[in-house]
Design an enzyme around this catalytic site. Structure first.
Site, PDB file in Angstrom:
ATOM      1  N   ASP A  72      14.970  42.524   2.182  1.00  0.00           N
ATOM      2  CA  ASP A  72      15.617  41.686   1.170  1.00  0.00           C
ATOM      3  C   ASP A  72      14.772  41.707  -0.100  1.00  0.00           C
ATOM      4  OD1 ASP A  72      16.226  39.287  -0.423  1.00  0.00           O
ATOM      5  OD2 ASP A  72      17.634  38.889   1.210  1.00  0.00           O
ATOM      6  N   ASP A 130      13.687  38.239  -1.548  1.00  0.00           N
ATOM      7  CA  ASP A 130      12.628  37.605  -0.751  1.00  0.00           C
ATOM      8  C   ASP A 130      11.294  38.299  -0.972  1.00  0.00           C
ATOM      9  OD1 ASP A 130      14.105  35.570   0.330  1.00  0.00           O
ATOM     10  OD2 ASP A 130      14.633  36.670   2.148  1.00  0.00           O
ATOM     11  N   THR A 180      31.734  37.002   4.688  1.00  0.00           N
ATOM     12  CA  THR A 180      32.646  38.041   4.176  1.00  0.00           C
ATOM     13  C   THR A 180      31.915  39.103   3.362  1.00  0.00           C
ATOM     14  OG1 THR A 180      32.999  36.789   2.142  1.00  0.00           O
ATOM     15  CG2 THR A 180      34.504  36.330   3.990  1.00  0.00           C
TER      16      THR A 180
END
Ligand code: URA
Length: 211
Positions: free
Chosen positions: A202, A205, A110
């Site tokens: 990201d 990351d 979501t």
């Protein structure tokens, strides 16, 4: 109604370092170091209009009234985990600041933010809060973090991101038109996975070397 404010930090040093950070082959060490450097530069911009008060000091020649910032009244609010990559540089500029943490994760289906941790210093009503999250993507985490932060009634709130997507900015401002956003770039758009494009991937990351 308050007009939403976006401060685009166009300083060439910030822009240059951001370009280096976007490049996919950059090592974790270099990415982290550049984020540290950029966060120091962004700290200057976000604290530019901080109120000062005069204190009496003695120079070797005479007594004078000189301006000082009360850094103890600032709280950096880290949105975990990528926000912590922004923290050390900010603390170098405002070493007396307190630090709060908000833990949120994005539900991968979501993309909605779910809270798992929230810890702020005391006396938030006396503090100016500066919220840190390198990526303002969908804006859902930022909206949820600031909503929660407002429950503690800080004196003021600012939001600092390295990169923002237009969709995230619109979402954030729809919910928090009173909170100015400081960012180094507004990229083209979000992709279907909620990543900013062209972006830098990201951020968590890349900071922590987890991919
Ligand atoms: N979070 C990231 O780290 N990168 C993005 O592009 C979007 C969200």
């Amino acid at each position: 109604m308050t007009k939403p404010q976006v401060h685009l930090i166009s300083h060439p040093m910030v822009q240059h370092k951001l370009t280096l950070m976007r490049q996919k082959d950059l090592s974790t060490m270099s990415f982290r170091r550049l984020l540290h450097e950029i966060s120091m530069l962004m700290a200057y911009e976000v604290t530019r209009d901080m109120p000062t008060h005069l204190v009496e000091i003695e120079t070797p020649l005479e007594t004078m009234q000189a301006p000082m910032i009360d850094g103890k009244k600032t709280v950096f609010v880290v949105i975990m985990r990528a926000g912590s990559g922004f923290l050390d540089g900010m603390l170098e500029v405002v070493p007396g600041a307190r630090v709060g943490h908000v833990g949120l994760y994005r539900d991968p289906k979501t993309l909605v933010a779910v809270e798992y941790y929230f810890k702020m210093p005391q006396d938030m009503h006396e503090r100016d809060a500066i919220v840190l999250d390198p990526m303002l993507a969908t804006g859902n985490s930022a909206v949820a973090a600031v909503e929660r932060l407002k429950e503690t009634r800080p004196k003021s709130i600012r939001f600092v991101s390295l990169l923002a997507a237009p969709e995230g900015l619109a979402n954030f401002h729809a919910h928090h038109p009173d909170v100015p956003v400081y960012t180094a770039a507004i990229d083209r758009q979000l992709n279907e996975h909620g990543y900013i494009v062209p972006g830098l991937g990201d951020a968590g990351d890349r900071i922590f070397g987890t991919k």
